[in-house]
Design a protein around this motif. Structure first.
Motif, PDB file in Angstrom:
ATOM      1  N   SER A 322       0.832  -1.207   0.000  1.00  0.00           N
ATOM      2  CA  SER A 322       0.000   0.000   0.000  1.00  0.00           C
ATOM      3  C   SER A 322       0.866   1.258   0.000  1.00  0.00           C
ATOM      4  CB  SER A 322      -0.922   0.005   1.226  1.00  0.00           C
ATOM      5  OG  SER A 322      -1.760  -1.121   1.215  1.00  0.00           O
ATOM      6  N   ILE A 325       1.992   1.931  -3.463  1.00  0.00           N
ATOM      7  CA  ILE A 325       0.921   2.553  -4.253  1.00  0.00           C
ATOM      8  C   ILE A 325       0.869   4.056  -3.989  1.00  0.00           C
ATOM      9  CG2 ILE A 325      -1.586   2.695  -4.557  1.00  0.00           C
ATOM     10  CD1 ILE A 325      -1.684  -0.337  -3.984  1.00  0.00           C
ATOM     11  N   THR A 326       0.900   4.442  -2.699  1.00  0.00           N
ATOM     12  CA  THR A 326       0.851   5.879  -2.382  1.00  0.00           C
ATOM     13  C   THR A 326       2.093   6.591  -2.916  1.00  0.00           C
ATOM     14  OG1 THR A 326       1.825   5.494  -0.197  1.00  0.00           O
ATOM     15  CG2 THR A 326      -0.561   5.576  -0.314  1.00  0.00           C
ATOM     16  N   VAL A 329       1.546   7.181  -6.668  1.00  0.00           N
ATOM     17  CA  VAL A 329       0.592   8.285  -6.846  1.00  0.00           C
ATOM     18  C   VAL A 329       1.293   9.627  -6.618  1.00  0.00           C
ATOM     19  CG1 VAL A 329      -1.452   9.391  -5.839  1.00  0.00           C
ATOM     20  CG2 VAL A 329      -1.462   6.935  -6.289  1.00  0.00           C
ATOM     21  N   ASN A 330       2.175   9.668  -5.629  1.00  0.00           N
ATOM     22  CA  ASN A 330       2.937  10.869  -5.303  1.00  0.00           C
ATOM     23  C   ASN A 330       3.765  11.342  -6.498  1.00  0.00           C
ATOM     24  OD1 ASN A 330       3.879  12.884  -3.619  1.00  0.00           O
ATOM     25  ND2 ASN A 330       5.301  11.595  -2.502  1.00  0.00           N
ATOM     26  N   SER A 333       1.459  12.501  -9.511  1.00  0.00           N
ATOM     27  CA  SER A 333       0.773  13.767  -9.227  1.00  0.00           C
ATOM     28  C   SER A 333       1.727  14.952  -9.258  1.00  0.00           C
ATOM     29  CB  SER A 333       0.079  13.686  -7.866  1.00  0.00           C
ATOM     30  OG  SER A 333      -0.850  12.631  -7.853  1.00  0.00           O
ATOM     31  N   VAL A 388      -7.044   3.183   1.458  1.00  0.00           N
ATOM     32  CA  VAL A 388      -5.891   3.382   0.563  1.00  0.00           C
ATOM     33  C   VAL A 388      -6.232   4.418  -0.513  1.00  0.00           C
ATOM     34  CG1 VAL A 388      -4.356   2.300  -1.113  1.00  0.00           C
ATOM     35  CG2 VAL A 388      -4.924   1.094   0.993  1.00  0.00           C
ATOM     36  N   CYS A 392      -4.446   7.980  -1.045  1.00  0.00           N
ATOM     37  CA  CYS A 392      -3.901   8.345  -2.362  1.00  0.00           C
ATOM     38  C   CYS A 392      -4.486   9.663  -2.866  1.00  0.00           C
ATOM     39  CB  CYS A 392      -4.167   7.234  -3.377  1.00  0.00           C
ATOM     40  SG  CYS A 392      -3.158   5.759  -3.112  1.00  0.00           S
ATOM     41  N   THR A 393      -5.777   9.887  -2.593  1.00  0.00           N
ATOM     42  CA  THR A 393      -6.414  11.148  -2.979  1.00  0.00           C
ATOM     43  C   THR A 393      -5.756  12.318  -2.261  1.00  0.00           C
ATOM     44  OG1 THR A 393      -8.523  10.001  -3.283  1.00  0.00           O
ATOM     45  CG2 THR A 393      -8.612  12.403  -3.071  1.00  0.00           C
ATOM     46  N   VAL A 395      -2.652  12.291  -0.910  1.00  0.00           N
ATOM     47  CA  VAL A 395      -1.256  12.396  -1.360  1.00  0.00           C
ATOM     48  C   VAL A 395      -1.172  13.082  -2.720  1.00  0.00           C
ATOM     49  CG1 VAL A 395       0.747  11.048  -2.144  1.00  0.00           C
ATOM     50  CG2 VAL A 395      -0.383  10.457   0.005  1.00  0.00           C
ATOM     51  N   SER A 396      -2.087  12.742  -3.619  1.00  0.00           N
ATOM     52  CA  SER A 396      -2.051  13.316  -4.973  1.00  0.00           C
ATOM     53  C   SER A 396      -2.254  14.828  -4.923  1.00  0.00           C
ATOM     54  CB  SER A 396      -3.105  12.667  -5.877  1.00  0.00           C
ATOM     55  OG  SER A 396      -4.410  12.989  -5.433  1.00  0.00           O
TER      56      SER A 396
END
Length: 517
Positions: A322, A325-326, A329-330, A333, A388, A392-393, A395-396
């Motif tokens: 997980s 994944i973050t 995304v970082n 973005s 998660v 991610c939302t 972090v983005s």
């Protein structure tokens, strides 16, 4: 943006010619590897501190608590020593940045980056070979010194070498590399967690890759024209300016830098000068941006992502997965920010992100409040995926706003005479509050539980209101013209620009009212 030439218009009608030359792109990419190192250090600690082999070697009491059912889910990692492992890096960086301010101004941006690289390499050796906790902390402190020097020099280097029109995008290369470093660290942790008992040593040792890249980059890049001129090397500064701008017609820009440098040389006490009334807007904004950046809660998530997901009931592999994944995304973005910062502007990105971060953090708090109690982590697969996605939302939105812009805006708003001192204060405040969050987060998680996300979301509201009312737009404004075109036009900050001793930096000329500096 195409590789052809373009000009930057000054308000007086003078045009600064500037092509996007290969040397600018290469120099910026090599310099921004300082961000790669910083990101790796941020990302690696969370994964390593969730590994049983590492905990057994240095923190056996935490390992015992981790596997005891009677311990609260939120308190398993609440240990000051464990938090010190993460936070000592930032405390060392905080101290080093004061020395870095001197080297940045008197020895140049390039040499300061080289010193950072050496600190990183020695710190990596200590960490990878650590036999006891003291050796581990010394390694982190040396890495922190590297962070202090790199975070001081790299944003300045990028702001000064880039043409005005793409300054924002190139400067964000630093933050992009921070995010790539975090992702790289998460991937490394995911792999090394399966290597027993020395996987954690490999995780810490692989930081040597970005450390060597930064050191080699610092050996081969050229110093900025601003830095060379500031140190009296005018001919060399002009030659470099011609090379990086891809044209011989650099007189207007060269003259402007020379005059601004002359004023900077007359300022014998840059930190005292920083406190003068006319510099207060830049100082206040730089300080608050760093505080706000940390109180979004981003580093709490990035430092401790695997630990956080473990706390929520994810198994060890799933928590590291997980975190990967973050991290991905970082990175993606941040690319959004590189593309959009010089198009839609700084304010728009920050305001949009404020709404997105607030909603995602409130959603996380609600899910955790309902599903994760002290002794029950009743997160079904669906709820776990939602957490998660919400992380991610969050972090983005941070990655295309407060992440890169927290560094970009201060580096482009300080005038030359206070730029090194201003950047030093910026880095210092950032590292101070990074240290505070790193040292306190696991204890806060233990005591506040799910409400920790409510705490951070309240801060997001405060910082968004500050941006709305007090942060001016600096998109496409040449650095040396900020006073005339930004601060004197702002509804609130213009009152600080009526100081008798202010300087008007224009297209190739500068006046000092009353002859004072």
């Amino acid at each position: 943006m195409p590789a052809g030439g373009f000009s930057v218009s000054a308000p007086s009608g003078t045009e600064f010619e500037a092509k996007i030359t290969p040397i600018v792109i290469i120099s910026c990419i090599m310099a921004a590897t300082g961000g790669l190192m910083f990101g790796y250090d941020v990302g690696i600690s969370g994964g390593v501190t969730s590994m049983d082999d590492f905990l057994g070697e240095f923190f056996p009491t935490v390992l015992r608590k981790k596997h005891e059912d009677k311990e609260s889910n939120y308190c398993k990692y609440d240990n000051q020593g464990l938090q010190l492992f993460t936070s000592s890096l930032y405390l060392a960086g905080l101290t080093a940045t004061f020395v870095a301010s001197y080297t940045t101004r008197n020895l140049g941006r390039r040499l300061t980056m080289l010193i950072a690289g050496v600190f990183f390499i020695v710190g990596v050796i200590f960490n990878g070979a650590a036999k006891n906790l003291a050796m581990l902390i010394v390694g982190r402190i040396l890495l922190g010194c590297g962070v202090g020097f790199a975070n001081q020099a790299v944003p300045l280097f990028l702001s000064e070498i880039a043409p005005t029109r793409i300054r924002g995008g190139l400067n964000i290369l630093f933050q992009l590399n921070v995010t790539i470093g975090i992702l790289f660290a998460n991937l490394v942790n995911y792999g090394t967690a399966k290597i027993h008992p020395w996987g954690w040593r490999l995780s810490l040792s692989l930081a040597g890759i970005p450390a060597v890249l930064l050191t080699l980059g610092a050996l081969f890049v050229t110093d900025t024209p601003n830095s060379l001129i500031e140190r009296g090397r005018l001919d060399e500064g002009k030659a470099v300016l011609k090379r990086i701008r891809g044209t011989d017609n650099v007189e207007p820009e060269f003259n402007e830098i020379v005059e601004a440098s002359r004023i900077a040389q007359e300022v014998k006490h840059p930190f005292r000068n920083l406190l003068q009334r006319r510099n207060r807007p830049q100082l206040v904004i730089a300080v608050l941006l760093q505080i706000f950046q940390q109180f979004t809660g981003i580093n709490a998530i990035m430092f401790y992502a695997p630990v956080l997901f473990n706390t929520l009931g994810f198994k060890s592999d799933a928590s590291l997965y997980s975190a990967v994944i973050t991290g991905a995304v970082n990175v993606l973005s941040t690319l959004v920010s590189v593309y959009s910062v010089d198009r839609v502007g700084r304010r728009m990105l920050l305001l949009e992100a404020g709404v997105q971060m607030f909603l995602s953090q409130v959603a996380i708090a609600v899910v955790l409040g309902i599903k994760v109690t002290d002794h029950s982590d009743d997160l079904s697969r669906g709820w776990a995926i939602m957490v998660v996605v919400m992380v991610c939302t969050f972090v983005s939105s941070f990655a295309w706003s407060w992440g890169p812009l927290g560094w970009l805006i201060p580096s482009e708003t300080f005038p030359l005479e206070t730029r090194s001192a201003g950047q030093s204060v910026t880095v210092c405040i950032n590292l101070l509050f990074t240290f505070v969050i790193a040292q306190a987060f696991l204890s806060m998680l233990c005591h506040l539980k799910y409400a920790i996300f409510v705490f951070f979301s309240a801060w997001v509201v405060v910082m968004s209101l500050f941006v709305l009312f007090f942060l001016p737009e600096t998109k496409n404004v040449p650095i040396e013209e900020m006073t005339e075109r930004v601060w004197k036009q702002h509804w609130f900050w213009k009152r600080f620009m009526d100081d008798d001793n202010h300087h008007i930096v224009g297209a190739g000329k500068i006046t000092a009212n009353n002859g004072n500096v």
